[in-house]
Design a protein around this motif. Structure first.
Motif, short mmCIF file in Angstrom:
data_model
loop_
_atom_site.label_atom_id
_atom_site.label_comp_id
_atom_site.label_asym_id
_atom_site.label_seq_id
_atom_site.Cartn_x
_atom_site.Cartn_y
_atom_site.Cartn_z
N ASN A 188 -36.03 -60.29 79.70
CA ASN A 188 -36.75 -59.54 78.51
C ASN A 188 -38.05 -59.26 79.11
N THR A 189 -38.66 -59.72 79.90
CA THR A 189 -39.93 -59.18 80.54
C THR A 189 -40.10 -59.53 81.98
N ARG A 245 -43.53 -53.58 86.57
CA ARG A 245 -43.05 -54.23 85.20
C ARG A 245 -41.76 -53.57 84.84
N GLU A 298 -42.93 -59.35 63.10
CA GLU A 298 -42.21 -60.13 64.14
C GLU A 298 -41.13 -60.92 63.47
N GLU A 306 -41.47 -54.71 71.42
CA GLU A 306 -41.12 -55.49 72.39
C GLU A 306 -39.95 -56.57 71.93
N PRO A 307 -38.75 -56.98 72.65
CA PRO A 307 -38.89 -56.65 74.08
C PRO A 307 -38.17 -55.20 74.41
N ASP A 308 -37.31 -54.78 73.71
CA ASP A 308 -36.63 -53.43 73.89
C ASP A 308 -37.51 -52.07 73.32
N ASN A 309 -38.43 -51.70 73.97
CA ASN A 309 -39.36 -50.85 73.60
C ASN A 309 -38.51 -49.62 72.92
N SER A 355 -44.78 -48.45 75.25
CA SER A 355 -45.38 -49.56 76.27
C SER A 355 -45.67 -48.85 77.46
N LEU A 386 -40.01 -52.11 81.70
CA LEU A 386 -40.68 -51.73 80.20
C LEU A 386 -39.67 -51.98 79.07
N ASN A 387 -38.50 -52.33 79.52
CA ASN A 387 -37.21 -52.66 78.50
C ASN A 387 -36.42 -53.70 79.33
N ARG A 402 -38.55 -60.83 68.70
CA ARG A 402 -38.81 -59.28 68.65
C ARG A 402 -39.81 -59.00 67.79
#
Length: 803
Positions: free
Chosen positions: A524-525, A515, A196, A60-63, A211, A517-518, A202
């Motif tokens: 971001n979410t 939601r 992280e 996350e955030p850019d799975n 995700s 997913l990216n 990230r």
């Protein structure tokens, strides 16, 4: 064993699921014969030949996005007969920007972190997770898909981090005693690593966790190579000694010594026995007591380590509320008019407690919890003849929980749980049994869960009741949906060892959510939820609770969190609990409300949380509204402050206050509640911390109009009732503590605590005078010192040999 065969047969009948599968990364470890020093240098020869796990991808955030080459991560694993060893190089092209706030154990704070997820059975069901922060702080937890991460679980392991000119280095030693795995000669473990980078918010994993799929543990990689290990005896002794110095305005200063022993014994590689002898919980966190005017008791968090650590099995079905064990005694005694209580106990002492828990190679989890509390009495005096007598407020009592939880297909389970409370003599006994299921299809797209629970109470009147539930959900993708239902019979009662407020109803509820997913250009979410809930009183089919809700939760590109929502109740609700009399109800009108929440990025030194909310009863001058404001400031990596202010107002609130003859008396009242709280920490190192926690709570409820409750749920003015049922309650709590983990598993802690509380019927709206009155001849002081020492049987055995 018969129970295992029966439950396995049940699985075959109830589910035709196959395990989730995908192409998984794997790594093979080598056995080392040299001594590995945990110093974050990785200079032993064994590290040079170890296989490397790399090519991390973003969770996350850019799975799914590969990690930047400038932030590449390389991890190696070794093992011997005592432990596994983890060495990681975490590259960072800007090492000066690595965030490394110093925190106490199990607190990430504002810092970079690295973690390893281990599943000793590779069954996709439960992880043992170990994290290290860039400041050297340890965190560990048990994780399941159903419960999430449980950081109350603690293990004993060794670690070291080092900041370098290319990033930072991690070295861990995780003893087999901290893990659970099969006794087979060749081991295959589920494995993942996580990293992280806090300043970028990230999170990366070694094996890709998609995700879109509503499961994480099933997507782990594989660790091969561990074989023919000779695990040591898992026997740990933790003796402790405590000294308490108590003082108050009403009593003289007095001291008290306490001592006891905790025992942890590995029955085999799967199951562990935990026992406490002569327990001491004097340094647990204080409870946030409130002015409770409602029909239900206040529910408190469990803060005693024995009842929070590794209790995931016992939480199945929500049948265990461990605060029942050793709770504050109920002093609602049947006394004569000329009798009064002149000496009463503050708590029911816990004599001892033990639990056995674990899971075998076939996925069978077994949990057994037993605790005994002592006979407790209150002294009652007779005002006519000055005689006294002892009244039993709690007899000698045995509390027991037994759980069998069979996992299968790597993502499903069926559970049997029983709770039992047996009281000595002619007192109430209780038994509750539950059969639960949690089934997922092979792609983790759909879930079916629920269960059936039954209670049996042996008292003056014997009763039996049931509680049934069914839940269906789509658990993957951008759009997800769920629907569920509950049925609770009139006589279902699990309150001897659990907690349950309502019975004799059925409910249906649903959720639809979307939601991203990216990340997109704005967020971001982002997630939006639509919820509905209807609860019906079974004898009349009247709605006793209902709600439509829409809410949004999002994180913008600067990692500020925004959330909010609207609640709408378009139907009258028939409240069968507020009147405190069976089959009587109060009609609550329709209402509309909403809230907003903002939380700024905690990476910044200054951050702010703010949460205003309001609910308005339609067509009436009746509402409740409040706001919570919480600024925080991180002065440096060692010192931080968090302040919280909460104001809550209820105008023309309506509620029960008393009985008069055969009438139920309600009042319209205005209520104001102020809560001020301050928390602060100063960390000398990751093993030495000072903590401050302060809370002042003040709530007053002033009755403006007295009413009589009518049979149809409406109210009529009452002009004859004259008792003063106003409420003015204040409380104060302060904890200042010092904690030093002077050796693995060994801790010295010093706590200074003072507290005070007042309640009266006189309304005084002056904050200053209420605050000062709270401390007048009312303040209690406690200074306590506690030392716990962790003894590993294997090390102690060597001590005696050397001696």
């Amino acid at each position: 064993m018969t129970y295992k065969f029966s439950i396995t047969l049940l699985f075959c009948i109830t589910a035709s699921f196959f395990s989730f599968s995908q192409t998984k990364k794997s790594i093979t470890t080598n056995k080392t014969n040299e001594s590995v020093t945990i110093d974050a240098d990785l200079n032993e020869a064994s590290w040079k030949n170890a296989e490397i796990a790399t090519d991390f991808v973003m969770f996350e955030p850019d799975n799914g996005k590969p990690i930047d080459e400038k932030k590449k991560t390389e991890v190696k694993i070794l093992y011997d007969d005592e432990a596994i060893y983890v060495g990681a190089l975490l590259y960072d092209d800007e090492p000066a920007k690595i965030m490394k706030e110093i925190t106490e154990r199990d607190d990430f704070g504002t810092t970079d972190a690295f973690g390893i997820f281990i599943n000793g059975y590779n069954d996709g069901q439960q992880d043992f997770r170990f994290f290290l922060t860039a400041a050297g702080g340890q965190l560990d937890c048990l994780a399941t898909e159903q419960i999430g991460e449980d950081f109350s679980w603690n293990a004993i392991w060794d670690s070291k981090v080092k900041i370098t000119d290319f990033g930072w280095v991690v070295e861990m030693k995780i003893p087999y005693a901290a893990l659970r795995f099969s006794p087979e000669s060749v081991q295959t473990w589920g494995l993942n690593f996580v990293r992280e980078i806090k300043r970028e918010r990230r999170v990366y994993t070694w094996t890709h966790v998609d995700s879109k799929i509503g499961a994480v543990i099933q997507q782990a990689g594989v660790l091969n190579g561990i074989k023919n290990i000779k695990t040591p005896t898992r026997l740990f002794l933790i003796p402790y000694s405590s000294f308490y110095l108590n003082a108050s305005d009403a009593q003289k200063t007095k001291g008290e010594f306490k001592g006891g022993l905790d025992v942890k014994y590995g029955i085999n590689d799967a199951f562990t026995l935990d026992a406490i002898l002569v327990p001491d919980f004097g340094q647990t966190k204080f409870d946030n007591v409130i002015l409770n005017l409602g029909p239900f008791e206040q529910q408190f968090n469990e803060n005693r380590p024995f009842f929070t650590e590794g209790t995931d099995l016992f939480s199945k079905g929500n049948l265990l509320y461990s605060r029942r064990i050793g709770q504050t005694p109920d002093l609602n005694l049947n006394l004569a008019d000329n009798e009064f209580i002149n000496e009463f106990p503050s708590a029911i002492n816990l004599l001892n407690a033990m639990k056995i828990s674990g899971r075998d190679k076939d996925g069978m989890g077994i949990g057994f919890l037993n605790a005994i509390t002592e006979k407790t009495t209150a002294s009652v005096s007779n005002s006519d003849n000055n005689s006294t007598r002892q009244v039993v407020v709690s007899p000698l009592t045995n509390y027991n929980v037994t759980v069998f939880d069979q996992r299968f297909n790597k993502n499903s389970s069926v559970t049997f749980i029983n709770t039992n409370v047996t009281r000595n003599g002619n007192f109430r006994d209780a038994n509750v049994t539950g059969l639960l299921f949690d089934l997922n299809n092979k792609t983790n797209k759909y879930n079916v869960s629920g269960g059936l629970k039954s209670s049996s109470i042996n008292d003056v009147k014997n009763t039996n009741g049931i509680n049934a539930s069914l839940y269906l959900a789509e658990t993957s993708g951008k759009f997800r949906h769920s629907i569920g239902g509950d049925f609770i019979s009139k006589d279902f009662d699990n309150n001897d060892l659990g907690i349950n407020f309502k019975t004799n109803y059925y409910a249906i509820y649903g959720n639809s959510n979307y939601r991203i997913l990216n990340p997109n250009k704005t967020f971001n979410t982002f997630r939006i939820n639509l919820n509905s809930y209807f609860e019906f009183y079974k004898p009349t089919n009247q709605i006793q609770s209902s709600n439509f809700n829409v809410n949004i939760n999002s994180t913008n590109k600067k990692n500020h969190f925004f959330g909010g929502g609207i609640n709408f109740n378009p139907f009258k609700n028939y409240d069968y609990y507020e009147p405190r009399v069976a089959n009587r109800f109060f009609v609550n009108p329709e209402n509309l409300g909403g809230w907003f929440y903002f939380s700024s990025n905690y990476n910044n030194k200054f951050a702010l949380d703010i949460n205003p909310y309001i609910t308005h009863v339609l067509n009436q001058n009746r509402y409740e509204a409040g706001i919570n404001v919480s600024p925080r400031y991180r002065f440096n990596d060692k010192f931080s402050l968090v302040y919280s202010f909460d104001y809550f107002r209820q105008q023309n609130d309506i509620g029960f206050i008393d009985f008069e003859n055969n009438d139920i008396i309600f009042a319209r009242r205005d209520r104001n509640t102020f809560t001020n709280a301050l928390t602060s920490k100063f960390s000398i190192s990751s093993v030495m911390n000072f903590n401050l926690s302060v809370r002042h709570y003040w709530s007053l409820a002033e009755n403006n109009q007295i009413n009589t409750l009518n049979a149809d749920g409406s109210l009529s003015p009452n002009t004859t009732y004259t008792n003063n049922k106003n409420s003015n309650f204040s409380s104060w709590n302060l904890d200042l503590s010092y904690s030093w983990w002077f050796a693995p598993g060994s801790q010295m802690s010093i706590l200074y605590r003072n507290n005070a509380a007042t309640f009266d019927r006189t309304i005084n709206k002056n904050f200053g005078s209420n605050f000062s009155n709270l401390f007048d001849n009312n303040l209690n002081h406690v200074l306590s010192i506690s030392v716990r020492y962790f003894i590993d049987y294997n090390q102690a055995k060597n001590w005696f040999r050397k001696g």
